[in-house]
Enzyme design. Structure first.
Site, PDB file in Angstrom:
ATOM      1  N   LYS A 140       2.984 -18.559  18.564  1.00 46.03           N
ATOM      2  CA  LYS A 140       2.169 -17.642  19.369  1.00 46.03           C
ATOM      3  C   LYS A 140       0.977 -18.366  20.017  1.00 46.03           C
ATOM      4  CE  LYS A 140      -1.034 -15.694  15.940  1.00 46.03           C
ATOM      5  NZ  LYS A 140      -2.231 -16.388  16.392  1.00 46.03           N
ATOM      6  N   PHE A 188       2.886 -34.784  10.921  1.00 48.78           N
ATOM      7  CA  PHE A 188       3.579 -33.975  11.942  1.00 48.78           C
ATOM      8  C   PHE A 188       4.548 -34.814  12.779  1.00 48.78           C
ATOM      9  CE2 PHE A 188       0.445 -31.181  10.470  1.00 48.78           C
ATOM     10  CZ  PHE A 188       0.942 -29.909  10.677  1.00 48.78           C
ATOM     11  N   LEU A 189       5.138 -35.790  12.113  1.00 43.41           N
ATOM     12  CA  LEU A 189       6.169 -36.606  12.783  1.00 43.41           C
ATOM     13  C   LEU A 189       7.495 -36.454  12.050  1.00 43.41           C
ATOM     14  CD1 LEU A 189       4.570 -40.046  13.820  1.00 43.41           C
ATOM     15  CD2 LEU A 189       5.274 -38.145  15.280  1.00 43.41           C
ATOM     16  N   ASN A 249      -3.924 -26.598  17.419  1.00 47.89           N
ATOM     17  CA  ASN A 249      -2.585 -26.090  17.088  1.00 47.89           C
ATOM     18  C   ASN A 249      -1.551 -26.525  18.125  1.00 47.89           C
ATOM     19  OD1 ASN A 249      -3.056 -24.886  14.703  1.00 47.89           O
ATOM     20  ND2 ASN A 249      -2.665 -22.796  15.367  1.00 47.89           N
ATOM     21  N   VAL A 272      -4.913 -15.317   5.823  1.00 48.49           N
ATOM     22  CA  VAL A 272      -6.225 -15.923   6.080  1.00 48.49           C
ATOM     23  C   VAL A 272      -7.351 -15.133   5.399  1.00 48.49           C
ATOM     24  CG1 VAL A 272      -7.918 -16.367   7.917  1.00 48.49           C
ATOM     25  CG2 VAL A 272      -5.549 -17.084   8.203  1.00 48.49           C
ATOM     26  N   CYS A 298       1.617 -19.116  13.578  1.00 47.00           N
ATOM     27  CA  CYS A 298       0.592 -19.722  14.452  1.00 47.00           C
ATOM     28  C   CYS A 298       1.136 -20.512  15.630  1.00 47.00           C
ATOM     29  CB  CYS A 298      -0.334 -20.595  13.615  1.00 47.00           C
ATOM     30  SG  CYS A 298      -1.324 -19.616  12.486  1.00 47.00           S
TER      31      CYS A 298
HETATM   32  N1  LIG Z   1      -1.465 -17.530   8.720  1.00 43.83           N
HETATM   33  C1  LIG Z   1      -1.976 -18.721   9.025  1.00 43.83           C
HETATM   34  O1  LIG Z   1      -1.485 -19.776   8.589  1.00 43.83           O
HETATM   35  C2  LIG Z   1      -3.199 -18.813   9.923  1.00 43.83           C
HETATM   36  C3  LIG Z   1      -3.913 -20.021   9.964  1.00 43.83           C
HETATM   37  C4  LIG Z   1      -5.033 -20.091  10.794  1.00 43.83           C
HETATM   38  C5  LIG Z   1      -5.405 -18.997  11.574  1.00 43.83           C
HETATM   39  N2  LIG Z   1      -4.660 -17.848  11.522  1.00 43.83           N
HETATM   40  C6  LIG Z   1      -5.098 -16.706  12.336  1.00 43.83           C
HETATM   41  O2  LIG Z   1      -5.755 -15.789  11.466  1.00 43.83           O
HETATM   42  C7  LIG Z   1      -5.485 -14.431  11.884  1.00 43.83           C
HETATM   43  C8  LIG Z   1      -4.887 -13.645  10.735  1.00 43.83           C
HETATM   44  O3  LIG Z   1      -3.623 -14.228  10.417  1.00 43.83           O
HETATM   45  P1  LIG Z   1      -2.835 -13.829   9.083  1.00 43.83           P
HETATM   46  O4  LIG Z   1      -1.631 -14.702   9.037  1.00 43.83           O
HETATM   47  O5  LIG Z   1      -3.784 -13.804   7.935  1.00 43.83           O
HETATM   48  O6  LIG Z   1      -2.414 -12.332   9.439  1.00 43.83           O
HETATM   49  P2  LIG Z   1      -1.693 -11.263   8.489  1.00 43.83           P
HETATM   50  O7  LIG Z   1      -0.781 -10.508   9.373  1.00 43.83           O
HETATM   51  O8  LIG Z   1      -1.160 -11.932   7.280  1.00 43.83           O
HETATM   52  O9  LIG Z   1      -2.893 -10.324   7.994  1.00 43.83           O
HETATM   53  C9  LIG Z   1      -3.600  -9.467   8.829  1.00 43.83           C
HETATM   54  C10 LIG Z   1      -4.089  -8.299   7.980  1.00 43.83           C
HETATM   55  O10 LIG Z   1      -5.014  -7.537   8.739  1.00 43.83           O
HETATM   56  C11 LIG Z   1      -4.831  -6.176   8.367  1.00 43.83           C
HETATM   57  N3  LIG Z   1      -5.492  -5.301   9.340  1.00 43.83           N
HETATM   58  C12 LIG Z   1      -5.045  -4.877  10.546  1.00 43.83           C
HETATM   59  N4  LIG Z   1      -5.964  -4.082  11.126  1.00 43.83           N
HETATM   60  C13 LIG Z   1      -7.026  -4.018  10.285  1.00 43.83           C
HETATM   61  C14 LIG Z   1      -8.283  -3.371  10.310  1.00 43.83           C
HETATM   62  N5  LIG Z   1      -8.671  -2.612  11.345  1.00 43.83           N
HETATM   63  N6  LIG Z   1      -9.116  -3.526   9.269  1.00 43.83           N
HETATM   64  C15 LIG Z   1      -8.765  -4.277   8.201  1.00 43.83           C
HETATM   65  N7  LIG Z   1      -7.579  -4.912   8.104  1.00 43.83           N
HETATM   66  C16 LIG Z   1      -6.715  -4.788   9.145  1.00 43.83           C
HETATM   67  C17 LIG Z   1      -3.334  -6.031   8.258  1.00 43.83           C
HETATM   68  O11 LIG Z   1      -2.955  -4.881   7.533  1.00 43.83           O
HETATM   69  C18 LIG Z   1      -2.976  -7.344   7.546  1.00 43.83           C
HETATM   70  O12 LIG Z   1      -2.973  -7.192   6.141  1.00 43.83           O
HETATM   71  C19 LIG Z   1      -4.595 -14.558  13.116  1.00 43.83           C
HETATM   72  O13 LIG Z   1      -5.396 -14.525  14.272  1.00 43.83           O
HETATM   73  C20 LIG Z   1      -3.955 -15.920  12.959  1.00 43.83           C
HETATM   74  O14 LIG Z   1      -3.589 -16.495  14.182  1.00 43.83           O
HETATM   75  C21 LIG Z   1      -3.579 -17.730  10.701  1.00 43.83           C
END
Ligand SMILES: NC(=O)c1ccc[n+]([C@@H]2O[C@H](COP(=O)([O-])OP(=O)(O)OC[C@H]3O[C@@H](n4cnc5c(N)ncnc54)[C@H](O)[C@@H]3O)[C@@H](O)[C@H]2O)c1
Length: 434
Positions: free
Chosen positions: A261, A247-248, A206, A11, A258
């Site tokens: 969790k 989504f069917l 979600n 993200v 996502c």
């Molecule tokens: N992946 C998806 O498809 C998606 C879609 C929508 C929303 N989200 C939400 O977005 C959020 C991030 O998801 P993601 O999949 O990108 O996670 P991810 O695990 O891919 O990335 C998280 C990053 O944050 C870094 N990090 C941790 N602590 C940190 C800090 N103090 N400072 C800076 N960086 C730090 C980690 O090293 C990692 O690189 C989550 O809450 C998730 O639920 C994800």
């Protein structure tokens, strides 16, 4: 505008690249030094279509650093896009989000807006604001805005550039103006609301999609018993605009970072407030069972996996990503290995990450064809293009061509007449094997 983004994951990185693309100066911060080094030097550390190309185009407005103090000190807006994984009890682990809040509080030297893009439980934005205010080192004004993200991995860039909506939760007029400026060059409808409603929109969306998937999967399982075809059922349902055709697709269940969790976190939150969400609970249970659907089907053909060669096509939770979080492969392959199988596996992107999570009697192959050779049974877990392109004859190099397709990759009609078994989800089994 000057923007800092905490977290260079799926993200954070996609947001950084898209915001640079629409003209902002963006610094992307991560605590993972190796990731930041790789972002500086290349290649891009995550597999996401169009991300490396868009990143290369916008490098003049994009920097990467581990130095959060410099990045957060003097900027207009800071996005929080760190992970919110599941805790053992199902609730969301907010420790990474609050760690960033502490880093921001220690670093900001001018007024700024903190934008929470991570998926966080209802009420968390308020807590982050209180936390920030009580830890600020300088006399500045901070406002916290909820701005949940709706991208899907595999189409993240397209989803961010052409999303269905941008949700902004704030009751502050000045923060609302900052958000309008950040997104002014992205032509998408903006839903302005309060922070709690914005947080709820993310979970409710979600969880509804997860529910829709679990619903069609249950219908698919019943179709198998009653001799109906779930693809036709879904097509007929989806033409009703009140239902919609997305989504069917029946399969072996949802995975990823996502849906698993976020369903558990909202269910936990409901229970905490004495309001159990029974539909969400059902979606979770159905999905857990569905991930084992092919293992159950395999019992029709073999009493045990002992001594079998199992070809597994696909390891990632979906095509177009290298992400393995909650992928069905992580449940299915250990069961095969524990019961004595030798596994041959193919995945164009997920092998390195899979090796870090599962070890045992596994051979990794470069092509689906090589994977299938001499196998006693085949499990299709991810519908990668390389898998979709296979023809029935490709399966005939197996010792016994028994194909268990968890993603309904092929038309059962096309399998007719070949000496194989084709057993998919919610459709009649094709069987021409003695
Ligand atoms: N992946 C998806 O498809 C998606 C879609 C929508 C929303 N989200 C939400 O977005 C959020 C991030 O998801 P993601 O999949 O990108 O996670 P991810 O695990 O891919 O990335 C998280 C990053 O944050 C870094 N990090 C941790 N602590 C940190 C800090 N103090 N400072 C800076 N960086 C730090 C980690 O090293 C990692 O690189 C989550 O809450 C998730 O639920 C994800």
């Amino acid at each position: 505008m000057n923007i800092a983004i905490a977290g260079a994951g799926y993200v954070g990185l996609a947001s950084a690249v898209v915001l640079a693309h629409v003209g902002h100066q963006v610094v992307c911060v991560d605590v993972d030094e190796a990731k930041i080094e790789q972002l500086k030097k290349g290649p891009c550390p995550i597999h996401e279509p169009a991300l490396p190309e868009l990143m290369a185009e916008n490098l003049s407005r994009l920097t990467f650093t581990t130095d959060y103090a410099v990045a957060y000190s003097n900027t207009d807006a800071i996005f929080i896009a760190v992970g919110t994984p599941e805790k053992a009890d199902g609730s969301a682990n907010l420790s990474y989000v609050f760690a960033v809040a502490e880093q921001i509080a220690a670093s900001v030297t001018c007024d700024c807006v903190v934008i929470v893009k991570s998926t966080v439980p209802i009420g968390t934005n308020e807590k982050i604001e209180q936390h920030l205010k009580s830890h600020l080192k300088h006399d500045v004004t901070i406002e916290v805005v909820s701005n949940p993200e709706f991208l899907s991995q595999g189409t993240a860039i397209r989803d961010m550039l052409y999303g269905s909506r941008i949700v902004v939760g704030t009751e502050s007029e000045s923060a609302r103006q900052v958000m309008a400026n950040i997104y002014e060059n992205l032509e998408q409808p903006v839903v302005f609301t309060d922070r709690r409603s914005a947080e709820m929109i993310k979970y409710a969306s979600n969880d509804f999609l997860a529910l829709k998937i679990s619903y069609i999967n249950e219908i698919a399982n019943l179709c198998e018993v009653l001799g109906a075809n779930v693809e036709d059922v879904a097509r007929g349902m989806g033409m009703d605009p009140r239902i919609g055709d997305k989504f069917l697709r029946a399969g072996i269940g949802y995975g990823g970072s996502c849906f698993p969790k976020d369903t558990k976190a909202l269910h936990w939150l409901g229970n905490f407030h004495d309001h159990e969400l029974k539909t969400v609970k059902a979606a979770i249970e159905v999905n857990e069972n569905q991930k084992l659907r092919l293992i159950k089907k395999a019992r029709k053909y073999y009493d045990s996996f002992e001594g079998l060669i199992v070809a597994v096509l696909g390891l990632t939770f979906k095509p177009g990503t290298d992400d393995l979080r909650e992928a069905p492969s992580l449940v299915n392959i250990p069961i095969m290995l524990d019961s004595g199988a030798k596994v041959k596996a193919f995945d164009p992107c997920g092998v390195e990450k899979f090796k870090r999570k599962v070890s045992g009697n596994i051979i990794y192959c470069d092509t689906p064809e090589e994977t299938l050779k001499d196998a006693d049974i085949c499990f299709i877990l991810t519908e990668w293009p390389e898998v979709l392109e296979l023809q029935p004859v490709h399966f005939l190099t197996m010792k016994r061509p028994i194909i268990l397709d968890g993603r309904n990759c092929y038309d059962p009609g096309g399998m007719e007449g070949y000496p194989l078994v084709y057993d998919s989800i919610g459709r009649t089994v094709v069987s021409y094997l003695d």
